[in-house]
Write a protein that holds these residues in place. Structure first.
Motif, PDB file in Angstrom:
ATOM      1  N   LEU A 108       0.835  -1.199   0.000  1.00 15.91           N
ATOM      2  CA  LEU A 108       0.000   0.000   0.000  1.00 15.91           C
ATOM      3  C   LEU A 108       0.867   1.245   0.000  1.00 15.91           C
ATOM      4  N   ALA A 109       0.265   2.379  -0.320  1.00 17.68           N
ATOM      5  CA  ALA A 109       0.937   3.673  -0.178  1.00 17.68           C
ATOM      6  C   ALA A 109       0.503   4.283   1.157  1.00 17.68           C
ATOM      7  N   THR A 110       1.195   5.311   1.583  1.00 19.97           N
ATOM      8  CA  THR A 110       0.899   5.934   2.884  1.00 19.97           C
ATOM      9  C   THR A 110      -0.556   6.408   2.967  1.00 19.97           C
ATOM     10  N   THR A 111      -1.067   6.992   1.896  1.00 20.70           N
ATOM     11  CA  THR A 111      -2.458   7.470   1.884  1.00 20.70           C
ATOM     12  C   THR A 111      -3.440   6.325   2.147  1.00 20.70           C
ATOM     13  N   ASP A 112      -3.151   5.152   1.580  1.00 25.63           N
ATOM     14  CA  ASP A 112      -4.007   3.976   1.815  1.00 25.63           C
ATOM     15  C   ASP A 112      -3.981   3.599   3.292  1.00 25.63           C
ATOM     16  N   ALA A 113      -2.780   3.665   3.895  1.00 28.85           N
ATOM     17  CA  ALA A 113      -2.625   3.285   5.305  1.00 28.85           C
ATOM     18  C   ALA A 113      -3.404   4.238   6.207  1.00 28.85           C
ATOM     19  N   VAL A 114      -3.394   5.514   5.846  1.00 26.84           N
ATOM     20  CA  VAL A 114      -4.153   6.511   6.614  1.00 26.84           C
ATOM     21  C   VAL A 114      -5.647   6.186   6.523  1.00 26.84           C
ATOM     22  N   GLN A 115      -6.092   5.872   5.302  1.00 28.04           N
ATOM     23  CA  GLN A 115      -7.499   5.527   5.091  1.00 28.04           C
ATOM     24  C   GLN A 115      -7.895   4.285   5.890  1.00 28.04           C
ATOM     25  N   LEU A 116      -6.965   3.337   5.948  1.00 28.66           N
ATOM     26  CA  LEU A 116      -7.235   2.070   6.622  1.00 28.66           C
ATOM     27  C   LEU A 116      -7.051   2.174   8.135  1.00 28.66           C
ATOM     28  N   GLY A 117      -6.286   3.165   8.548  1.00 29.34           N
ATOM     29  CA  GLY A 117      -6.035   3.335   9.982  1.00 29.34           C
ATOM     30  C   GLY A 117      -4.970   2.405  10.519  1.00 29.34           C
ATOM     31  N   ILE A 118      -3.932   2.138   9.718  1.00 28.49           N
ATOM     32  CA  ILE A 118      -2.836   1.284  10.217  1.00 28.49           C
ATOM     33  C   ILE A 118      -1.490   1.983  10.057  1.00 28.49           C
ATOM     34  N   GLU A 119      -0.525   1.540  10.877  1.00 23.87           N
ATOM     35  CA  GLU A 119       0.865   1.979  10.737  1.00 23.87           C
ATOM     36  C   GLU A 119       1.497   1.100   9.672  1.00 23.87           C
ATOM     37  N   ILE A 149       1.301  -6.764   5.387  1.00 26.05           N
ATOM     38  CA  ILE A 149       0.932  -5.489   4.763  1.00 26.05           C
ATOM     39  C   ILE A 149       2.102  -4.522   4.923  1.00 26.05           C
ATOM     40  N   ILE A 150       2.629  -4.058   3.807  1.00 32.15           N
ATOM     41  CA  ILE A 150       3.818  -3.195   3.833  1.00 32.15           C
ATOM     42  C   ILE A 150       3.669  -2.009   2.876  1.00 32.15           C
ATOM     43  N   ARG A 151       4.535  -1.048   3.075  1.00 32.54           N
ATOM     44  CA  ARG A 151       4.786  -0.059   2.034  1.00 32.54           C
ATOM     45  C   ARG A 151       6.091  -0.525   1.413  1.00 32.54           C
ATOM     46  N   ALA A 152       6.070  -0.876   0.121  1.00 34.46           N
ATOM     47  CA  ALA A 152       7.261  -1.427  -0.524  1.00 34.46           C
ATOM     48  C   ALA A 152       8.344  -0.356  -0.620  1.00 34.46           C
ATOM     49  N   ALA A 153       9.547  -0.721  -0.205  1.00 24.81           N
ATOM     50  CA  ALA A 153      10.671   0.205  -0.339  1.00 24.81           C
ATOM     51  C   ALA A 153      10.868   0.525  -1.818  1.00 24.81           C
ATOM     52  N   GLU A 201      13.794  -0.662 -14.688  1.00 27.69           N
ATOM     53  CA  GLU A 201      12.534  -0.007 -14.315  1.00 27.69           C
ATOM     54  C   GLU A 201      12.549   0.373 -12.835  1.00 27.69           C
ATOM     55  N   VAL A 202      12.205   1.623 -12.564  1.00 26.14           N
ATOM     56  CA  VAL A 202      12.059   2.083 -11.178  1.00 26.14           C
ATOM     57  C   VAL A 202      10.613   1.874 -10.747  1.00 26.14           C
ATOM     58  N   HIS A 203      10.418   1.409  -9.518  1.00 27.23           N
ATOM     59  CA  HIS A 203       9.077   1.296  -8.934  1.00 27.23           C
ATOM     60  C   HIS A 203       8.967   2.212  -7.725  1.00 27.23           C
ATOM     61  N   ILE A 204       8.084   3.183  -7.811  1.00 27.80           N
ATOM     62  CA  ILE A 204       7.738   4.002  -6.650  1.00 27.80           C
ATOM     63  C   ILE A 204       6.233   3.838  -6.441  1.00 27.80           C
ATOM     64  N   ASP A 205       5.740   4.241  -5.249  1.00 34.01           N
ATOM     65  CA  ASP A 205       4.302   4.066  -5.046  1.00 34.01           C
ATOM     66  C   ASP A 205       3.541   5.304  -5.537  1.00 34.01           C
ATOM     67  N   THR A 206       2.216   5.241  -5.438  1.00 35.58           N
ATOM     68  CA  THR A 206       1.391   6.310  -6.031  1.00 35.58           C
ATOM     69  C   THR A 206       1.568   7.648  -5.298  1.00 35.58           C
ATOM     70  N   ASP A 207       1.791   7.605  -3.987  1.00 38.58           N
ATOM     71  CA  ASP A 207       2.041   8.862  -3.259  1.00 38.58           C
ATOM     72  C   ASP A 207       3.331   9.512  -3.752  1.00 38.58           C
ATOM     73  N   GLU A 208       4.350   8.684  -3.911  1.00 42.47           N
ATOM     74  CA  GLU A 208       5.644   9.210  -4.383  1.00 42.47           C
ATOM     75  C   GLU A 208       5.520   9.756  -5.804  1.00 42.47           C
ATOM     76  N   ALA A 209       4.762   9.031  -6.636  1.00 39.98           N
ATOM     77  CA  ALA A 209       4.565   9.468  -8.022  1.00 39.98           C
ATOM     78  C   ALA A 209       3.824  10.807  -8.072  1.00 39.98           C
ATOM     79  N   ASN A 210       2.825  10.965  -7.208  1.00 35.92           N
ATOM     80  CA  ASN A 210       2.099  12.236  -7.156  1.00 35.92           C
ATOM     81  C   ASN A 210       2.994  13.355  -6.637  1.00 35.92           C
TER      82      ASN A 210
END
Ligand SMILES: [Zn+2]
Length: 224
Positions: A108-119, A149-153, A201-210
């Motif tokens: 997940l991205a950080t925004t998803d974690a906030v929505q879900l209510g998890i660290e 459940i992680i935020r992928a590095a 290929e670089v992989h960043i999450d959607t928060d980072e991309a935004n």
């Protein structure tokens, strides 16, 4: 290496002559052209083991291709699930990526974690000890994930020849520099992952991309 088993083609011959001339002049050949650097954002997704897939989608369930991804053989599947967090907050339409893996994991991205209510801890894919879990609902059943459940590095996939070009090795850290609309954003701690099967290929999450306005990027670079 010079092949002597056949007569060199004209371009090969030209390159041999050029090399010889450069050698005579005591100079090194100009650097080879940079490989094409692709930067993609990974939207939230799930990786799943065959057993867990059957739990959610029924006996004999298989992932089917929705869209092929840039890395060879990887795909976004047609199968989606609902992730339920603590306090019953949910993330619907969480897409499963294929093919199946040995380990079930949700990124997940950080925004998803906030929505879900998890660290959400930042982890390399597969390193899930001590990470939060949750409940996943599929059309045929529910799965309790004890962890995973992680935020992928953020990371960059490379072949050995790309690694040679950038003078880096597996698990080195580099910096991604993105220029969009004349505004520069740098992401440090981009982990290098080298495998002969990987395309650059670089992989960043959607928060980072935004954050870096990736969709409007005019230049992307990897810096050591
Ligand atoms: Zn990746």
């Amino acid at each position: 290496m010079i092949e002597v088993s056949h007569i060199p083609t004209k371009p090969a011959l030209e390159s041999l002559v050029r090399e010889a001339l450069f050698r005579q002049m005591g100079r090194r050949l100009p650097a080879v052209a940079a490989p094409v650097l692709v930067v993609n954002s990974s939207a939230r997704h799930m990786h799943i083991s065959p057993e867990n897939l059957e739990t959610l989608f029924g006996a004999g369930a298989q992932l089917t291709v929705h869209k092929w991804l840039y890395q060879e053989g990887q795909f976004a599947s047609q199968q989606t699930v609902t992730l339920v967090g603590p306090r019953r907050r949910i993330i619907p339409n969480l897409r499963i990526l294929g093919p199946c893996r040995s380990l079930t994991q949700i990124e997940l991205a950080t925004t998803d974690a906030v929505q879900l209510g998890i660290e959400l801890p930042v982890r390399m894919s597969g390193d899930i000890d001590g990470t939060p879990g949750g409940y996943v609902m599929g059309p045929k059943g529910m799965l309790e994930m004890k962890n995973g459940i992680i935020r992928a590095a953020r990371h960059v996939h490379m072949s050995p020849s790309d690694a040679q070009f950038y003078s880096v090795k597996h698990l080195d850290c580099v910096t991604l520099k993105v220029t969009a609309d004349g505004c520069t954003t740098r992401f440090d701690d981009l982990i290098v992952r080298v495998d002969p099967a990987f395309k650059l290929e670089v992989h960043i999450d959607t928060d980072e991309a935004n954050a870096c306005n990736l969709d409007r990027a005019e230049k992307v670079e990897i810096l050591k």
